[in-house]
Design an enzyme around this catalytic site. Structure first.
Site, PDB file in Angstrom:
ATOM      1  N   LYS A  62       0.833  -1.216   0.000  1.00 12.27           N
ATOM      2  CA  LYS A  62       0.000   0.000   0.000  1.00 12.27           C
ATOM      3  C   LYS A  62       0.860   1.255   0.000  1.00 12.27           C
ATOM      4  CE  LYS A  62      -2.148  -0.921   3.925  1.00 12.27           C
ATOM      5  NZ  LYS A  62      -1.552  -2.199   4.345  1.00 12.27           N
TER       6      LYS A  62
ATOM      7  N   ARG B  38      -9.175   1.135   9.177  1.00  8.11           N
ATOM      8  CA  ARG B  38      -8.783  -0.234   9.525  1.00  8.11           C
ATOM      9  C   ARG B  38      -9.891  -0.955  10.282  1.00  8.11           C
ATOM     10  NH1 ARG B  38      -2.982   0.667   9.366  1.00  8.11           N
ATOM     11  NH2 ARG B  38      -1.762  -1.188   9.747  1.00  8.11           N
TER      12      ARG B  38
ATOM     13  N   ARG C  17      11.825  -6.413   3.926  1.00  5.05           N
ATOM     14  CA  ARG C  17      11.712  -4.963   4.127  1.00  5.05           C
ATOM     15  C   ARG C  17      12.643  -4.516   5.263  1.00  5.05           C
ATOM     16  NH1 ARG C  17       5.849  -2.213   4.666  1.00  5.05           N
ATOM     17  NH2 ARG C  17       5.786  -2.711   6.879  1.00  5.05           N
TER      18      ARG C  17
ATOM     19  N   ARG D 274      11.640  -0.644  11.361  1.00  3.64           N
ATOM     20  CA  ARG D 274      10.432  -0.535  12.183  1.00  3.64           C
ATOM     21  C   ARG D 274      10.392  -1.653  13.216  1.00  3.64           C
ATOM     22  NH1 ARG D 274       5.287   0.338   8.323  1.00  3.64           N
ATOM     23  NH2 ARG D 274       4.334  -0.604  10.160  1.00  3.64           N
TER      24      ARG D 274
ATOM     25  N   ARG E  95       0.152  -8.264  13.764  1.00  3.31           N
ATOM     26  CA  ARG E  95      -0.469  -7.261  12.880  1.00  3.31           C
ATOM     27  C   ARG E  95      -1.370  -7.940  11.854  1.00  3.31           C
ATOM     28  NH1 ARG E  95       4.578  -4.478  10.612  1.00  3.31           N
ATOM     29  NH2 ARG E  95       3.122  -3.198   9.449  1.00  3.31           N
TER      30      ARG E  95
HETATM   31  P1  AMP Z   1       1.093   0.752   9.271  1.00  5.41           P
HETATM   32  O1  AMP Z   1       2.286   1.627   9.040  1.00  5.41           O
HETATM   33  O2  AMP Z   1      -0.100   1.163   8.466  1.00  5.41           O
HETATM   34  O3  AMP Z   1       1.401  -0.716   9.116  1.00  5.41           O
HETATM   35  O4  AMP Z   1       0.665   0.970  10.809  1.00  5.41           O
HETATM   36  C1  AMP Z   1       1.556   0.643  11.868  1.00  5.41           C
HETATM   37  C2  AMP Z   1       0.778   0.515  13.173  1.00  5.41           C
HETATM   38  O5  AMP Z   1       0.129   1.761  13.478  1.00  5.41           O
HETATM   39  C3  AMP Z   1      -0.345  -0.505  13.145  1.00  5.41           C
HETATM   40  O6  AMP Z   1       0.120  -1.822  13.420  1.00  5.41           O
HETATM   41  C4  AMP Z   1      -1.257   0.031  14.250  1.00  5.41           C
HETATM   42  O7  AMP Z   1      -0.731  -0.256  15.530  1.00  5.41           O
HETATM   43  C5  AMP Z   1      -1.158   1.528  14.042  1.00  5.41           C
HETATM   44  N1  AMP Z   1      -2.178   2.028  13.080  1.00  5.41           N
HETATM   45  C6  AMP Z   1      -1.954   2.590  11.858  1.00  5.41           C
HETATM   46  N2  AMP Z   1      -3.106   2.942  11.276  1.00  5.41           N
HETATM   47  C7  AMP Z   1      -4.084   2.582  12.132  1.00  5.41           C
HETATM   48  C8  AMP Z   1      -5.504   2.646  12.090  1.00  5.41           C
HETATM   49  N3  AMP Z   1      -6.156   3.164  11.023  1.00  5.41           N
HETATM   50  N4  AMP Z   1      -6.208   2.181  13.160  1.00  5.41           N
HETATM   51  C9  AMP Z   1      -5.583   1.654  14.234  1.00  5.41           C
HETATM   52  N5  AMP Z   1      -4.245   1.537  14.336  1.00  5.41           N
HETATM   53  C10 AMP Z   1      -3.498   2.000  13.300  1.00  5.41           C
END
Ligand code: AMP
Length: 198
Positions: A13, A88, A127, A139, A150
């Site tokens: 994404k 999400r 990654r 990360r 996740r």
């Molecule tokens: P991402 O970079 O999108 O993989 O997000 C990393 C982490 O941020 C996720 O594993 C969640 O802990 C938190 N996070 C990001 N976006 C959301 C969302 N829309 N709702 C809840 N938690 C989020």
């Protein structure tokens, strides 16, 4: 143009959204990036979100909806935006609908990157290795065990967001198993079709 990218963590994404930023001149609004920035800056939101993020869980709807509501008010988001990592949950999708309706706006389309989840853990290991090799920070949640959490959170809470948009006729499925360039080309065709229909 207002777009959403859906798909499990590691589906591509962020990569595809970044390419559309270049092409369409609209910002990528990644809730993950915004939350990581809040954690790094030690803001109250960051302090609340840190432990949940480190464990691979989802930050509360209330916090994330608040962040997005503020972000889409900013100047650079007025022409449109690409949401990456949001919504999400169905509650977040409903909140977004309400936010946009309140501004007299609507989504153009929702792109779902479909991938075989069995490849995702290996993708995430790569990654992390690539980031390390490039001297970039890795990360914390790209650790394989946290990544599995996740993925569980995705399957439990987020997988039902795609049907939410499909029922509204807003969802376009994209084969995310192809090369980055092929996926980009498929996305470009999908967006052309949306523009022609709209
Ligand atoms: P991402 O970079 O999108 O993989 O997000 C990393 C982490 O941020 C996720 O594993 C969640 O802990 C938190 N996070 C990001 N976006 C959301 C969302 N829309 N709702 C809840 N938690 C989020």
């Amino acid at each position: 143009m207002r777009l959403i990218f859906l798909g499990p963590p590691g589906a591509g994404k962020g990569t595809q959204a970044a390419r559309l930023v270049e092409k369409h001149g609209i910002p990528q609004l990644s809730t993950g990036d915004m939350l990581r920035a809040a954690v790094a800056a030690g803001t109250p939101v960051g302090q609340k979100a840190k432990a949940v993020m480190d464990a691979g869980g989802l930050v509360s709807d209330e916090i994330v909806i608040g962040i997005v509501a503020d972000r889409i008010e900013e100047e650079d988001a007025q022409k449109g935006f690409i949401l990456d990592g949001f919504p999400r949950t169905v509650a977040q999708a409903e909140a977004l609908d309400t936010m946009l309706a309140g501004k007299g706006l609507k989504l153009d389309t929702v792109l779902e990157l479909e991938v075989d989840q069995s490849i995702l853990v290996n993708r995430i290991i790569k990654r992390a290795a690539d980031a390390k090799a490039a001297g970039q920070p890795v990360r914390k949640d790209d650790d394989p065990d946290v990544f599995k959490q996740r993925l569980d959170a995705y399957n439990r809470d987020t997988a039902i967001v795609a049907p939410y948009y499909r029922q509204r006729g807003q969802l376009v499925a994209i084969d995310g198993m192809k090369s980055i360039d092929q996926v980009s080309a498929e996305i470009d065709s999908a967006l052309d079709a949306v523009a022609a229909a709209g």
